[in-house]
Design a protein around this motif. Sequence first.
Motif, PDB file in Angstrom:
ATOM      1  N   ASP A 113       0.846  -1.213   0.000  1.00  0.00           N
ATOM      2  CA  ASP A 113       0.000   0.000   0.000  1.00  0.00           C
ATOM      3  C   ASP A 113       0.873   1.251   0.000  1.00  0.00           C
ATOM      4  OD1 ASP A 113       0.801   0.374   2.763  1.00  0.00           O
ATOM      5  OD2 ASP A 113      -0.695  -1.147   3.268  1.00  0.00           O
ATOM      6  N   ARG A 114       0.218   2.384  -0.192  1.00  0.00           N
ATOM      7  CA  ARG A 114       0.949   3.648  -0.325  1.00  0.00           C
ATOM      8  C   ARG A 114       1.596   4.083   0.983  1.00  0.00           C
ATOM      9  NH1 ARG A 114      -0.285   9.748  -1.624  1.00  0.00           N
ATOM     10  NH2 ARG A 114       1.374  10.100  -3.164  1.00  0.00           N
ATOM     11  N   LYS A 115       0.937   3.798   2.103  1.00  0.00           N
ATOM     12  CA  LYS A 115       1.525   4.154   3.398  1.00  0.00           C
ATOM     13  C   LYS A 115       2.867   3.450   3.589  1.00  0.00           C
ATOM     14  CE  LYS A 115       0.766   4.194   8.381  1.00  0.00           C
ATOM     15  NZ  LYS A 115      -0.175   3.954   9.506  1.00  0.00           N
TER      16      LYS A 115
ATOM     17  N   GLU B 220       1.156  10.285   4.040  1.00  0.00           N
ATOM     18  CA  GLU B 220       0.538   8.956   4.245  1.00  0.00           C
ATOM     19  C   GLU B 220       1.218   8.221   5.399  1.00  0.00           C
ATOM     20  OE1 GLU B 220      -1.764   6.918   2.652  1.00  0.00           O
ATOM     21  OE2 GLU B 220      -2.302   8.072   0.868  1.00  0.00           O
TER      22      GLU B 220
ATOM     23  N   ARG C  38       4.930   0.852  -5.070  1.00  0.00           N
ATOM     24  CA  ARG C  38       3.548   0.428  -4.809  1.00  0.00           C
ATOM     25  C   ARG C  38       2.761   0.622  -6.095  1.00  0.00           C
ATOM     26  NH1 ARG C  38      -1.487   3.797  -4.746  1.00  0.00           N
ATOM     27  NH2 ARG C  38      -0.712   5.854  -5.321  1.00  0.00           N
TER      28      ARG C  38
ATOM     29  N   ARG D 263      -0.673   1.467  -8.225  1.00  0.00           N
ATOM     30  CA  ARG D 263      -2.008   2.060  -8.185  1.00  0.00           C
ATOM     31  C   ARG D 263      -3.018   0.961  -8.551  1.00  0.00           C
ATOM     32  NH1 ARG D 263       0.650   6.898 -10.086  1.00  0.00           N
ATOM     33  NH2 ARG D 263       0.385   8.513  -8.481  1.00  0.00           N
TER      34      ARG D 263
END
Length: 287
Positions: free
Chosen positions: A86-88, A159, A129, A131
């Motif tokens: 994930d982006r975090k 994030e 990561r 999309r």
Amino acid sequence: MSSAAAIAAETRIGLVQLRVSDLERSIRFYCEIVGLQLIDRQEGTAALGVPDASQPLLQLREIPGAMPRPRRSGAGLYHFALLVPDRKSLGLSLRHLQGTGIHIGHSDHLVSEALYIADPDNNGIEIYRDRPRSSWKWDEQGHVQMGLDPIDQEGLLAEAGDSPWNGLPAGTTVGHIHLHVTELPTTEHFYIDVLGFDIVASMRDSALFISAGGYHHHIGLNIWAGIGAPLTPANAPGLDYYQIVLPSETAQMAVFARLQAASVPLRTQGGTLITHDPSGIEVHFVV
């Protein structure tokens, strides 16, 4: 390409084995900088992975006293890419890498956001990561649109917030591998016509991006080390081999049959099918 000739859609990249000049230093780098965990250590080798994974993602093999080579100096590894869930997680990696002082390249590829670093032996590493697939755009040729924009560093760091970095999280995989190859026509024949990957993007006459099952790319292939570049020698740091993971023994047997039909030299070792691409890069097919 007809679906009959395509490699199994669930095909993915597995373990990457690298040669390094100083195992102790490389273990420290991959644990403290990249965020992998040491899973197993033998004489001259080390396996690294992430929490809860059944298999390591990276294997290191020491070539004592080997001299690191400059980037783009031969066929072999350009980079291997660790896909975080994930982006975090990517934001946490960015914040951590910034704190180490290491040089960080970065790019927004539209389908993904990516950070680029190199290990002490100049082996390239991408941490990225994806999309959501629903946001990827494809053209009439069936090519995915990828870009080279700067990433939104502030957005990534936001994030991450003030959450602690605890290394790469469970769910991290080797998302793709990018290779320097000797030339493109024979390489394309091997990966597309023989193995059954699909071309999903290309950069003029200098790079191809190929995948299984509609992914943006499992393998990048470029001639940026020069047309005719020889394989990085076995006594220098670099790529030993990488795994292509197939979903079933049936899928593995189909690859075996296609390699045999194309008269590609191969051998088996346990349940692993081993061959070399036209540049001499060793490829392992596992289930």
